[in-house]
Design a protein around this motif. Structure first.
Motif, PDB file in Angstrom:
ATOM      1  N   CYS A 140       0.765  -1.104  -0.072  1.00  0.00           N
ATOM      2  CA  CYS A 140      -0.054  -0.045  -0.044  1.00  0.00           C
ATOM      3  C   CYS A 140       1.074   1.228   0.017  1.00  0.00           C
ATOM      4  CB  CYS A 140      -1.058  -0.045   1.296  1.00  0.00           C
ATOM      5  SG  CYS A 140      -0.174   0.133   2.885  1.00  0.00           S
ATOM      6  N   PHE A 141       0.266   2.420  -0.379  1.00  0.00           N
ATOM      7  CA  PHE A 141       0.921   3.824  -0.278  1.00  0.00           C
ATOM      8  C   PHE A 141       0.006   4.939  -0.065  1.00  0.00           C
ATOM      9  CE2 PHE A 141       0.296   3.159  -4.709  1.00  0.00           C
ATOM     10  CZ  PHE A 141      -0.355   4.286  -4.997  1.00  0.00           C
ATOM     11  N   SER A 142       0.329   5.811   0.998  1.00  0.00           N
ATOM     12  CA  SER A 142      -0.620   6.863   1.412  1.00  0.00           C
ATOM     13  C   SER A 142      -0.793   7.922   0.074  1.00  0.00           C
ATOM     14  CB  SER A 142      -0.077   7.481   2.674  1.00  0.00           C
ATOM     15  OG  SER A 142       1.148   8.164   2.292  1.00  0.00           O
ATOM     16  N   VAL A 143      -1.954   8.411   0.140  1.00  0.00           N
ATOM     17  CA  VAL A 143      -2.388   9.520  -1.042  1.00  0.00           C
ATOM     18  C   VAL A 143      -2.510  10.717  -0.198  1.00  0.00           C
ATOM     19  CG1 VAL A 143      -3.804  10.009  -2.632  1.00  0.00           C
ATOM     20  CG2 VAL A 143      -2.974   7.581  -2.363  1.00  0.00           C
ATOM     21  N   PRO A 144      -1.846  11.826  -0.607  1.00  0.00           N
ATOM     22  CA  PRO A 144      -2.315  13.141   0.209  1.00  0.00           C
ATOM     23  C   PRO A 144      -3.674  13.635  -0.335  1.00  0.00           C
ATOM     24  CG  PRO A 144      -0.433  13.360  -1.043  1.00  0.00           C
ATOM     25  CD  PRO A 144      -0.908  11.989  -1.367  1.00  0.00           C
ATOM     26  N   VAL A 193      -8.601  15.025  -3.355  1.00  0.00           N
ATOM     27  CA  VAL A 193      -7.713  13.984  -3.280  1.00  0.00           C
ATOM     28  C   VAL A 193      -6.698  13.940  -4.358  1.00  0.00           C
ATOM     29  CG1 VAL A 193      -7.122  11.461  -3.400  1.00  0.00           C
ATOM     30  CG2 VAL A 193      -9.025  12.434  -2.492  1.00  0.00           C
ATOM     31  N   ASP A 194      -5.241  14.164  -4.192  1.00  0.00           N
ATOM     32  CA  ASP A 194      -4.005  14.339  -5.171  1.00  0.00           C
ATOM     33  C   ASP A 194      -4.022  12.960  -6.082  1.00  0.00           C
ATOM     34  OD1 ASP A 194      -1.939  14.710  -6.669  1.00  0.00           O
ATOM     35  OD2 ASP A 194      -0.948  15.474  -4.930  1.00  0.00           O
ATOM     36  N   ILE A 245     -14.622   9.201  -2.679  1.00  0.00           N
ATOM     37  CA  ILE A 245     -13.429   8.358  -3.129  1.00  0.00           C
ATOM     38  C   ILE A 245     -13.237   7.133  -3.682  1.00  0.00           C
ATOM     39  CG2 ILE A 245     -11.082   7.926  -1.890  1.00  0.00           C
ATOM     40  CD1 ILE A 245     -11.660  10.087   0.036  1.00  0.00           C
ATOM     41  N   HIS A 246     -14.306   6.440  -3.327  1.00  0.00           N
ATOM     42  CA  HIS A 246     -14.509   4.938  -3.674  1.00  0.00           C
ATOM     43  C   HIS A 246     -14.845   4.957  -5.090  1.00  0.00           C
ATOM     44  CE1 HIS A 246     -14.987   0.856  -2.643  1.00  0.00           C
ATOM     45  NE2 HIS A 246     -15.977   0.703  -3.516  1.00  0.00           N
ATOM     46  N   GLU A 247     -15.457   6.319  -5.602  1.00  0.00           N
ATOM     47  CA  GLU A 247     -16.007   6.424  -7.242  1.00  0.00           C
ATOM     48  C   GLU A 247     -14.627   6.263  -8.015  1.00  0.00           C
ATOM     49  OE1 GLU A 247     -18.611   9.364  -7.523  1.00  0.00           O
ATOM     50  OE2 GLU A 247     -20.344   8.433  -6.600  1.00  0.00           O
ATOM     51  N   TYR A 248     -13.577   7.283  -7.351  1.00  0.00           N
ATOM     52  CA  TYR A 248     -12.584   7.123  -8.305  1.00  0.00           C
ATOM     53  C   TYR A 248     -11.753   5.858  -8.457  1.00  0.00           C
ATOM     54  CZ  TYR A 248      -7.367   7.715  -8.758  1.00  0.00           C
ATOM     55  OH  TYR A 248      -6.377   7.554  -9.104  1.00  0.00           O
ATOM     56  N   TYR A 249     -11.816   5.204  -7.174  1.00  0.00           N
ATOM     57  CA  TYR A 249     -11.085   3.903  -7.388  1.00  0.00           C
ATOM     58  C   TYR A 249     -11.855   2.610  -8.084  1.00  0.00           C
ATOM     59  CZ  TYR A 249      -7.422   4.993  -4.096  1.00  0.00           C
ATOM     60  OH  TYR A 249      -6.130   5.677  -3.411  1.00  0.00           O
TER      61      TYR A 249
END
Length: 271
Positions: free
Chosen positions: A48-52, A62-63, A100-104
């Motif tokens: 995983c990695f964090s997203v600013p 969200v970046d 945010i879930h819509e983007y993913y």
């Protein structure tokens, strides 16, 4: 998640907790991308990695460019890992979580949403997983419903030892704890086994005395456990244990002797 030759649960959880501890001042939570593999019946998260991102009561930003660039870098190192969803620290699913879930959902097919309760609201770090499903009447306003999934942790025994060592720092004011010696670990393991055996014996005695109702599943587990114990006499076991301890002491002595010789050699070179 199914068994994997290289489970990375400790890496994933440590990364999420670290990003939460390093979050910007005033931020209530952190989010990030989950990477892993997809099976027919399960999804395994291995990285995983964090997203600013910035979040307020009215809006969330969200970046996405950062998320895409990070994923491209990860693909160079681990091309088999794909985006399987995203995570957020906290206990609840908010309205912003839907956005945010819509983007993913555009980046992965049916992504999962993982929530990690880093604030320990229930006294422990609860981890929950969800998938989304559209709900509503065709032609009308459509909503999103998050359905919970079962979560299973897969790790190496060595990872468990590391986690146990980290947990011991909770009761130490300095928040630091040194590694214990091999003999201390053997003694600690033997003490834990003795405690567990005492619990099992107490349960069996209560069942025989009629104080506790017998459980067939527990009986089968105990039968399987007894059958796995090799038949060996106490004398042979004691000889085997003493022999292994002597070997361990000899290896420790040789390691210390080698370290002392190297240190002495370094000092002689400086003269």
């Amino acid at each position: 998640p199914h068994p994997h030759p290289h489970p990375q649960v400790l890496v994933v959880l440590s990364s999420i907790c670290d990003s939460y501890e390093r979050r910007n001042e005033g931020a209530s939570r952190v989010i990030g991308t989950l990477l892993g593999t997809i099976d027919k019946h399960s999804i395994e998260v291995t990285n995983c990695f964090s997203v600013p991102h910035n979040e307020s009561e009215d809006e969330v930003a969200v970046d996405m460019e950062f998320a895409k660039n990070m994923y491209e870098l990860h693909k160079r190192v681990s091309p088999t890992e794909i985006i399987v969803g995203w995570y957020a620290t906290g206990f609840d699913i908010t309205e912003h979580s839907v956005l945010i879930h819509e983007y993913y959902s555009r980046e992965a097919s049916n992504p999962i949403h993982l929530t990690i309760d880093t604030s320990l609201q229930s006294g422990k770090m609860n981890i929950r997983a969800y998938v989304s499903a559209q709900m509503g009447v065709p032609g009308r306003t459509v909503g999103v419903m998050f359905t919970p999934l079962s979560v299973k942790y897969i790790y190496f025994d060595t990872e468990r030892i590391g986690v146990d060592l980290l947990q011991r720092t909770r009761v130490v004011p300095s928040r630091s704890k040194g590694l214990t010696s091999d003999l201390s670990q053997v003694a600690g393991s033997a003490a834990r086994i003795q405690d567990m055996l005492s619990t099992v014996l107490e349960y069996i005695e209560d069942v025989l005395a009629g104080k506790v109702a017998a459980d067939n599943s527990v009986g089968r587990f105990l039968t399987d456990l007894v059958n796995k114990v090799p038949t060996i006499s106490p004398e042979d076991f004691e000889n085997m244990l003493n022999s292994n301890i002597n070997d361990l002491l000899m290896v420790t002595y040789l390691a210390n002797l080698t370290q002392a010789q190297i240190s002495l050699n370094e000092k002689l070179v400086l003269l």
